[in-house]
Design a protein around this motif. Sequence first.
Motif, PDB file in Angstrom:
ATOM      1  N   SER A  85       7.990  16.664   3.016  1.00 41.46           N
ATOM      2  CA  SER A  85       8.609  15.581   2.282  1.00 41.46           C
ATOM      3  C   SER A  85       8.921  16.005   0.854  1.00 41.46           C
ATOM      4  O   SER A  85       8.234  16.838   0.273  1.00 41.46           O
TER       5      SER A  85
ATOM      6  N   GLN B 285       2.300  -0.044   5.398  1.00 49.77           N
ATOM      7  CA  GLN B 285       2.604  -0.201   6.816  1.00 49.77           C
ATOM      8  C   GLN B 285       1.299  -0.385   7.586  1.00 49.77           C
ATOM      9  O   GLN B 285       0.528   0.562   7.776  1.00 49.77           O
TER      10      GLN B 285
ATOM     11  N   PRO C  76       7.203  -1.449   7.822  1.00 55.47           N
ATOM     12  CA  PRO C  76       6.766  -1.343   6.421  1.00 55.47           C
ATOM     13  C   PRO C  76       7.058  -2.619   5.656  1.00 55.47           C
ATOM     14  O   PRO C  76       7.996  -3.360   5.970  1.00 55.47           O
TER      15      PRO C  76
ATOM     16  N   TYR D 206       3.339   4.445   1.593  1.00 57.83           N
ATOM     17  CA  TYR D 206       4.424   5.377   1.319  1.00 57.83           C
ATOM     18  C   TYR D 206       5.040   5.101  -0.049  1.00 57.83           C
ATOM     19  O   TYR D 206       5.295   3.948  -0.395  1.00 57.83           O
TER      20      TYR D 206
ATOM     21  N   PHE E  10      11.276   9.697   0.766  1.00 54.13           N
ATOM     22  CA  PHE E  10       9.959   9.096   0.955  1.00 54.13           C
ATOM     23  C   PHE E  10       8.887  10.168   0.788  1.00 54.13           C
ATOM     24  O   PHE E  10       9.139  11.359   1.001  1.00 54.13           O
ATOM     25  N   GLY E  11       7.702   9.714   0.447  1.00 59.03           N
ATOM     26  CA  GLY E  11       6.548  10.592   0.531  1.00 59.03           C
ATOM     27  C   GLY E  11       6.115  10.706   1.984  1.00 59.03           C
ATOM     28  O   GLY E  11       6.586   9.957   2.845  1.00 59.03           O
ATOM     29  N   GLY E  12       5.210  11.631   2.252  1.00 55.56           N
ATOM     30  CA  GLY E  12       4.748  11.854   3.612  1.00 55.56           C
ATOM     31  C   GLY E  12       3.774  10.799   4.119  1.00 55.56           C
ATOM     32  O   GLY E  12       3.389  10.825   5.288  1.00 55.56           O
ATOM     33  N   GLY E  13       3.385   9.895   3.222  1.00 57.11           N
ATOM     34  CA  GLY E  13       2.490   8.821   3.629  1.00 57.11           C
ATOM     35  C   GLY E  13       1.024   9.172   3.431  1.00 57.11           C
ATOM     36  O   GLY E  13       0.614  10.334   3.571  1.00 57.11           O
TER      37      GLY E  13
ATOM     38  N   ILE F 219      16.285   3.569   8.132  1.00 58.94           N
ATOM     39  CA  ILE F 219      15.118   4.448   8.010  1.00 58.94           C
ATOM     40  C   ILE F 219      14.568   4.630   9.441  1.00 58.94           C
ATOM     41  O   ILE F 219      14.620   3.695  10.243  1.00 58.94           O
TER      42      ILE F 219
ATOM     43  N   GLN G 294      11.261   6.385  12.016  1.00 55.43           N
ATOM     44  CA  GLN G 294       9.878   6.855  12.038  1.00 55.43           C
ATOM     45  C   GLN G 294       9.550   7.384  13.437  1.00 55.43           C
ATOM     46  O   GLN G 294       9.344   6.599  14.366  1.00 55.43           O
TER      47      GLN G 294
ATOM     48  N   LYS H 244       4.494   9.716  12.939  1.00 56.01           N
ATOM     49  CA  LYS H 244       4.955  10.487  11.777  1.00 56.01           C
ATOM     50  C   LYS H 244       5.394   9.573  10.643  1.00 56.01           C
ATOM     51  O   LYS H 244       5.320   8.358  10.724  1.00 56.01           O
ATOM     52  N   ALA H 245       5.867  10.216   9.578  1.00 52.67           N
ATOM     53  CA  ALA H 245       6.209   9.479   8.364  1.00 52.67           C
ATOM     54  C   ALA H 245       7.588   8.830   8.445  1.00 52.67           C
ATOM     55  O   ALA H 245       8.403   9.147   9.319  1.00 52.67           O
ATOM     56  N   LEU H 246       7.836   7.940   7.511  1.00 52.66           N
ATOM     57  CA  LEU H 246       9.147   7.334   7.377  1.00 52.66           C
ATOM     58  C   LEU H 246      10.152   8.377   6.898  1.00 52.66           C
ATOM     59  O   LEU H 246       9.831   9.237   6.079  1.00 52.66           O
TER      60      LEU H 246
END
Lengths: 110, 122
Positions: free
Chosen positions: A2, A39, A45, A88, A101-104, B39, B41, B45-47
């Motif tokens: 990310s 989320q 989210p 996120y 986005f960040g990787g969460g 978006i 997912q 995994k991530a967004l």
Amino acid sequence: QSVLTQPPSASGTPGQRVTISCSGSSSNIGSNTVNWYQQLPGTAPKLLIYSNNQRPSGVPDRFSGSKSGTSASLAISGLQSEDEADYYCAAWDDSLNVGVFGGGTKLTVL
Amino acid sequence: QVTLKESGPVLVKPTETLTLTCTVSGFSLSNARMGVSWIRQPPGKALEWLAHIFSNDEKSYSTSLKSRLTISKDTSKSQVVLTMTNMDPVDTATYYCARAPNWNRPLYMDVWGKGTTVTVSS
């Protein structure tokens, strides 16, 4: 990989304060506002913090956001079991002209 | 009440084109401030941000997927459409659309749809 970097996990006990970091660069966090999303498992989210430190109506003031330079942070005080979720960060990137986005970060309430 | 609802096929075959529709209510796509993003997912995994359409009809696309994506809107139908060509199993994911109520802050997304799950398999 990310564009925005977050720790993959964080944890705390009920009542504690935890922070989640989000690191970027001059073209994204350094130039634009940061938004945070929560989320919960199996759900879409939800906007938690916008414009670095603004809370939408209905979001408890236990949640707060800050930004300094090319990094941002989400703080959760008075941790509750229902805060267990993925978090996120997100921002616009001016050089790529895209959203990132960040990787969460998976938050566990022990 | 502002809502967004994604719709489209549950299953697509590799190499096919995916067309997803985001139907909005409670606000107008002709509003000068409103934009909509897509978006996705992948499972576990991530967004991943895919695309955004601004109120002035300007579009922006993920760098890695730009050649495969097209976003458009039909204001009269209150719909935003995303097409993705040449689908692959790695595109299996839940796809969300979300409203951006501030024209110059596209990653400030205040209302999200519930998402639609797309599986790519032969």
